[in-house]
Design a protein around this motif. Structure first.
Motif, PDB file in Angstrom:
ATOM      1  N   LEU A  84      -6.639  18.084  -9.497  1.00 20.38           N
ATOM      2  CA  LEU A  84      -5.519  18.422 -10.386  1.00 20.38           C
ATOM      3  C   LEU A  84      -5.997  19.139 -11.649  1.00 20.38           C
ATOM      4  CD1 LEU A  84      -3.448  15.108 -10.139  1.00 20.38           C
ATOM      5  CD2 LEU A  84      -3.195  17.199  -8.784  1.00 20.38           C
ATOM      6  N   HIS A  85      -7.130  19.837 -11.541  1.00 23.45           N
ATOM      7  CA  HIS A  85      -7.723  20.565 -12.675  1.00 23.45           C
ATOM      8  C   HIS A  85      -8.101  19.630 -13.828  1.00 23.45           C
ATOM      9  CE1 HIS A  85      -7.010  24.552 -10.961  1.00 23.45           C
ATOM     10  NE2 HIS A  85      -5.822  24.118 -10.592  1.00 23.45           N
ATOM     11  N   LEU A  86      -8.457  18.403 -13.471  1.00 26.61           N
ATOM     12  CA  LEU A  86      -8.843  17.414 -14.481  1.00 26.61           C
ATOM     13  C   LEU A  86     -10.327  17.072 -14.411  1.00 26.61           C
ATOM     14  CD1 LEU A  86      -5.805  14.969 -14.145  1.00 26.61           C
ATOM     15  CD2 LEU A  86      -6.177  16.703 -15.918  1.00 26.61           C
ATOM     16  N   GLY A  87     -11.091  17.811 -13.596  1.00 27.31           N
ATOM     17  CA  GLY A  87     -12.507  17.521 -13.472  1.00 27.31           C
ATOM     18  C   GLY A  87     -12.754  16.269 -12.646  1.00 27.31           C
ATOM     19  N   ASP A  88     -13.908  15.643 -12.848  1.00 26.21           N
ATOM     20  CA  ASP A  88     -14.269  14.465 -12.055  1.00 26.21           C
ATOM     21  C   ASP A  88     -13.271  13.321 -12.172  1.00 26.21           C
ATOM     22  OD1 ASP A  88     -16.429  15.596 -10.853  1.00 26.21           O
ATOM     23  OD2 ASP A  88     -17.932  14.687 -12.159  1.00 26.21           O
ATOM     24  N   PRO A  89     -12.711  13.036 -13.370  1.00 24.90           N
ATOM     25  CA  PRO A  89     -11.706  11.956 -13.421  1.00 24.90           C
ATOM     26  C   PRO A  89     -10.524  12.208 -12.489  1.00 24.90           C
ATOM     27  CG  PRO A  89     -12.454  12.489 -15.638  1.00 24.90           C
ATOM     28  CD  PRO A  89     -13.032  13.533 -14.730  1.00 24.90           C
ATOM     29  N   GLY A  90     -10.146  13.470 -12.329  1.00 22.04           N
ATOM     30  CA  GLY A  90      -9.028  13.784 -11.450  1.00 22.04           C
ATOM     31  C   GLY A  90      -9.328  13.553  -9.984  1.00 22.04           C
ATOM     32  N   ARG A  91     -10.613  13.523  -9.617  1.00 18.84           N
ATOM     33  CA  ARG A  91     -10.977  13.317  -8.217  1.00 18.84           C
ATOM     34  C   ARG A  91     -10.672  11.901  -7.746  1.00 18.84           C
ATOM     35  NH1 ARG A  91     -17.003  15.296  -7.429  1.00 18.84           N
ATOM     36  NH2 ARG A  91     -16.535  14.674  -5.284  1.00 18.84           N
ATOM     37  N   ILE A  92     -10.449  10.991  -8.691  1.00 18.81           N
ATOM     38  CA  ILE A  92     -10.146   9.614  -8.308  1.00 18.81           C
ATOM     39  C   ILE A  92      -8.815   9.548  -7.564  1.00 18.81           C
ATOM     40  CG2 ILE A  92      -9.648   7.309  -9.216  1.00 18.81           C
ATOM     41  CD1 ILE A  92     -11.638   7.867 -11.448  1.00 18.81           C
ATOM     42  N   TYR A  93      -7.869  10.451  -7.918  1.00 17.26           N
ATOM     43  CA  TYR A  93      -6.564  10.399  -7.232  1.00 17.26           C
ATOM     44  C   TYR A  93      -6.714  10.719  -5.757  1.00 17.26           C
ATOM     45  CZ  TYR A  93      -4.623  14.869  -5.656  1.00 17.26           C
ATOM     46  OH  TYR A  93      -4.335  15.996  -4.919  1.00 17.26           O
ATOM     47  N   THR A  94      -7.533  11.732  -5.415  1.00 17.84           N
ATOM     48  CA  THR A  94      -7.703  12.068  -4.004  1.00 17.84           C
ATOM     49  C   THR A  94      -8.489  10.990  -3.283  1.00 17.84           C
ATOM     50  OG1 THR A  94      -9.537  13.493  -4.716  1.00 17.84           O
ATOM     51  CG2 THR A  94      -7.489  14.574  -4.103  1.00 17.84           C
ATOM     52  N   GLU A  95      -9.452  10.386  -3.981  1.00 19.96           N
ATOM     53  CA  GLU A  95     -10.217   9.312  -3.339  1.00 19.96           C
ATOM     54  C   GLU A  95      -9.333   8.100  -3.080  1.00 19.96           C
ATOM     55  OE1 GLU A  95     -14.467   6.946  -3.711  1.00 19.96           O
ATOM     56  OE2 GLU A  95     -14.017   8.633  -5.028  1.00 19.96           O
ATOM     57  N   LEU A  96      -8.439   7.787  -4.018  1.00 26.44           N
ATOM     58  CA  LEU A  96      -7.506   6.687  -3.802  1.00 26.44           C
ATOM     59  C   LEU A  96      -6.610   6.973  -2.602  1.00 26.44           C
ATOM     60  CD1 LEU A  96      -6.370   3.987  -4.967  1.00 26.44           C
ATOM     61  CD2 LEU A  96      -4.716   5.384  -6.218  1.00 26.44           C
ATOM     62  N   ALA A  97      -6.107   8.202  -2.516  1.00 30.10           N
ATOM     63  CA  ALA A  97      -5.233   8.571  -1.393  1.00 30.10           C
ATOM     64  C   ALA A  97      -5.980   8.493  -0.067  1.00 30.10           C
ATOM     65  CB  ALA A  97      -4.678   9.977  -1.621  1.00 30.10           C
ATOM     66  N   ALA A 151       0.840  -1.203   0.000  1.00 28.73           N
ATOM     67  CA  ALA A 151       0.000   0.000   0.000  1.00 28.73           C
ATOM     68  C   ALA A 151       0.870   1.245   0.000  1.00 28.73           C
ATOM     69  CB  ALA A 151      -0.918  -0.011   1.217  1.00 28.73           C
ATOM     70  N   GLY A 152       1.948   1.218   0.808  1.00 25.66           N
ATOM     71  CA  GLY A 152       2.833   2.371   0.858  1.00 25.66           C
ATOM     72  C   GLY A 152       3.532   2.643  -0.456  1.00 25.66           C
ATOM     73  N   VAL A 153       4.053   1.597  -1.083  1.00 21.24           N
ATOM     74  CA  VAL A 153       4.816   1.775  -2.325  1.00 21.24           C
ATOM     75  C   VAL A 153       3.940   2.305  -3.452  1.00 21.24           C
ATOM     76  CG1 VAL A 153       6.002   0.520  -4.174  1.00 21.24           C
ATOM     77  CG2 VAL A 153       6.632   0.127  -1.785  1.00 21.24           C
ATOM     78  N   PHE A 154       2.737   1.738  -3.600  1.00 13.43           N
ATOM     79  CA  PHE A 154       1.923   2.082  -4.767  1.00 13.43           C
ATOM     80  C   PHE A 154       0.995   3.277  -4.544  1.00 13.43           C
ATOM     81  CE2 PHE A 154       2.889  -2.472  -5.563  1.00 13.43           C
ATOM     82  CZ  PHE A 154       3.574  -2.295  -6.755  1.00 13.43           C
ATOM     83  N   VAL A 155       0.603   3.527  -3.301  1.00 13.90           N
ATOM     84  CA  VAL A 155      -0.331   4.632  -3.036  1.00 13.90           C
ATOM     85  C   VAL A 155       0.416   5.894  -2.606  1.00 13.90           C
ATOM     86  CG1 VAL A 155      -2.338   5.358  -1.664  1.00 13.90           C
ATOM     87  CG2 VAL A 155      -2.156   2.996  -2.430  1.00 13.90           C
ATOM     88  N   ALA A 156       1.637   5.731  -2.105  1.00 21.89           N
ATOM     89  CA  ALA A 156       2.393   6.890  -1.608  1.00 21.89           C
ATOM     90  C   ALA A 156       2.516   8.029  -2.624  1.00 21.89           C
ATOM     91  CB  ALA A 156       3.766   6.455  -1.120  1.00 21.89           C
ATOM     92  N   PRO A 157       2.716   7.764  -3.922  1.00 23.05           N
ATOM     93  CA  PRO A 157       2.786   8.901  -4.856  1.00 23.05           C
ATOM     94  C   PRO A 157       1.515   9.753  -4.855  1.00 23.05           C
ATOM     95  CG  PRO A 157       3.661   6.923  -5.893  1.00 23.05           C
ATOM     96  CD  PRO A 157       3.049   6.484  -4.608  1.00 23.05           C
ATOM     97  N   PHE A 158       0.363   9.099  -4.737  1.00 21.98           N
ATOM     98  CA  PHE A 158      -0.892   9.855  -4.689  1.00 21.98           C
ATOM     99  C   PHE A 158      -1.009  10.627  -3.374  1.00 21.98           C
ATOM    100  CE2 PHE A 158      -1.508   6.160  -7.409  1.00 21.98           C
ATOM    101  CZ  PHE A 158      -2.021   6.747  -8.562  1.00 21.98           C
ATOM    102  N   LEU A 159      -0.567   9.987  -2.297  1.00 19.02           N
ATOM    103  CA  LEU A 159      -0.568  10.680  -1.005  1.00 19.02           C
ATOM    104  C   LEU A 159       0.388  11.867  -1.018  1.00 19.02           C
ATOM    105  CD1 LEU A 159      -0.588   7.640   1.456  1.00 19.02           C
ATOM    106  CD2 LEU A 159      -2.377   9.357   1.226  1.00 19.02           C
ATOM    107  N   LEU A 160       1.524  11.703  -1.685  1.00 19.63           N
ATOM    108  CA  LEU A 160       2.495  12.795  -1.761  1.00 19.63           C
ATOM    109  C   LEU A 160       1.904  13.993  -2.503  1.00 19.63           C
ATOM    110  CD1 LEU A 160       5.389  13.716  -1.171  1.00 19.63           C
ATOM    111  CD2 LEU A 160       6.071  12.710  -3.357  1.00 19.63           C
TER     112      LEU A 160
END
Length: 455
Positions: A162-175, A37-46
């Motif tokens: 990330l100014h990508l609209g609804d698709p971009g919200r997936i990154y914050t939800e994943l984090a 979880a740390g290795v793959f999700v950390a970039p989104f958390l960062l």
């Protein structure tokens, strides 16, 4: 910390071992989950931590950048609020006034908020008026119930999607979906490790000494321990805004009656003139509704004015009142103290996540949390890098097969819980399934390579 083959659920010969009991059975499983979880999700958390850090102090930046629109020289006297609104209307003939925020102090402007064609959802056109002489100080596009000005809106959208609209919200939800898992897993690992050593200081404080993986682990564990509660809070509140889980959370709040209440706006349809916005403001002020407030005009016959406090630095400044436009009488009052506990927690949680609660104290706490999370991620990757074998390009993951050591009576509830949580938090569920499939594929490839080498 490397895990032996026996800890991972395999004998040195590669044969499965019997499931263990207690913490010894769970630790390798928790370690592998925390690692992946740390290795793959950390970039989104960062990214979430950095963009959130950029957002924290935007209220002060906003105050400085838009000083002309927001502030005026202090002068005695104030024009009637209706006159100020009329001045603003002259500049927006195609707009409809949806709310007015009277100047709360002699050095503030009055904000007249319009809805007009062509605006995106949740965006408004706001005109800033000098309350002393009616001078128009400018107009700006504002966003949301917090009336974010363009600079804060830009950083808000950067953090949100990330100014990508609804698709971009997936990154914050994943984090947000994985942050609580990573934090709880890290706590279990750190406290379980330190429990064996029985030294409180080494649990709470990082060790000194020269560079090395042990020192990195000490800092990673101690800072993670001190940050855990705040990070869990950010995860929970962040999910309330998420694209998919946010819908489920909203439905759950409705089922538990934790939604934010509102005053009743239905009034009798009486003939006669509207008492006007100045009378409404005076009536509610006399009833104890102190500035700053937002006044939402009556939408027509049978609909009341709504006046609501908008002070977000102090948690109790959320009272609201409804006023009959025909009689000027208060028809309904809602005090923040009458909110359900769930509604209060939601209000406080949202304001604290955005850095509004208690002003700079809240901002400082978010600064420390975001900075701590960034450090945890960097230390985590450095520890992984130091685990790489001689001549290797990447660090080694914890050995496979950890789940085999978990007793069935423990593993079965874990799988059920993962399925339920994965349904409630869909992005978490899908990403967890992908992790499992990738891990199985890597394991199958390693097994084929081992079999080929043995021939």
């Amino acid at each position: 910390m490397p895990v032996s083959e026996r800890e991972a659920g395999q004998s040195p010969a590669g044969d499965p071992v019997r499931p263990g009991t207690g913490w010894a059975a769970l630790r390798p499983f928790a370690l592998r989950l925390h690692f992946y979880a740390g290795v793959f999700v950390a970039p989104f958390l960062l990214v979430a931590a950095v963009t959130g850090l950029l957002y924290v102090f935007t209220p002060q930046l906003e105050d400085a950048v838009y000083d002309h629109e927001l502030h005026v020289p202090a002068t005695r006297g104030e024009l009637p609020l209706a006159e100020q609104v009329d001045q603003a209307r002259m500049t927006v003939p195609d707009g409809r006034v949806t709310a007015v925020r009277p100047a709360p102090t002699p050095t503030d402007t009055t904000q007249v908020i319009f809805d007009r064609a062509g605006l995106e959802p949740s965006f408004h056109h706001t005109v800033f008026v000098n309350p002393h002489n009616g001078e128009l100080r400018g107009s700006l596009e504002t966003y949301g119930s917090g009336q974010a000005l363009p600079l804060r809106t830009w950083f808000d959208q950067l953090h949100r999607n990330l100014h990508l609209g609804d698709p971009g919200r997936i990154y914050t939800e994943l984090a947000a979906s994985w942050l609580w898992v990573i934090v709880l897993g890290g706590l279990v690992l750190w406290l379980g490790r330190r429990r064996r050593e029985r030294r409180l200081r080494r649990t709470l404080l990082p060790e000194g000494g020269g560079p090395g993986r042990k020192r990195l682990l000490s800092w990673h564990g101690a800072v993670g321990l001190w940050s855990a509660l705040g990070l869990l809070f950010l995860s929970a509140t962040g999910l309330t805004w998420s694209l998919f889980a946010g819908v489920n959370i909203g439905d759950l709040r409705a089922e538990l009656d934790w939604t934010t209440p509102s005053v009743a706006t239905d009034v009798a349809q009486l003939d006669g003139p509207d008492v006007g916005i100045d009378a409404v403001r005076a009536t509610t002020a006399a009833a104890g509704l102190s500035d700053p407030v937002e006044i939402r005009p009556s939408a027509g016959p049978g609909d009341a004015y709504v006046v609501q406090q908008i002070q977000r630095h102090w948690p109790e400044k959320q009272d609201s009142m409804a006023v009959d436009p025909a009689t000027g009488r208060i028809t309904d009052t809602l005090r923040f103290e009458d909110y359900s506990l769930g509604a209060k927690l939601a209000r406080w949680g949202i304001d604290a996540h955005m850095g509004f609660l208690f002003g700079w104290v809240n901002q400082l706490a978010l600064l420390l949390l975001a900075g701590g999370l960034i450090c945890l991620i960097v230390w985590g990757y450095r520890m992984w890098w130091r685990r790489r074998p001689p001549g290797g390009r990447l660090g080694r993951p914890p050995p496979r097969g950890a789940w085999r050591r978990v007793p069935a009576r423990v593993l079965a509830p874990l799988l059920v819980a993962a399925a339920v949580i994965g349904w409630f938090l869909p992005v978490f569920g899908v990403s967890l399934l992908l992790f499992v499939l990738v891990d199985l594929a890597l394991g199958a490839r390693a097994a084929r390579a081992g079999a080929a080498g043995a021939r």
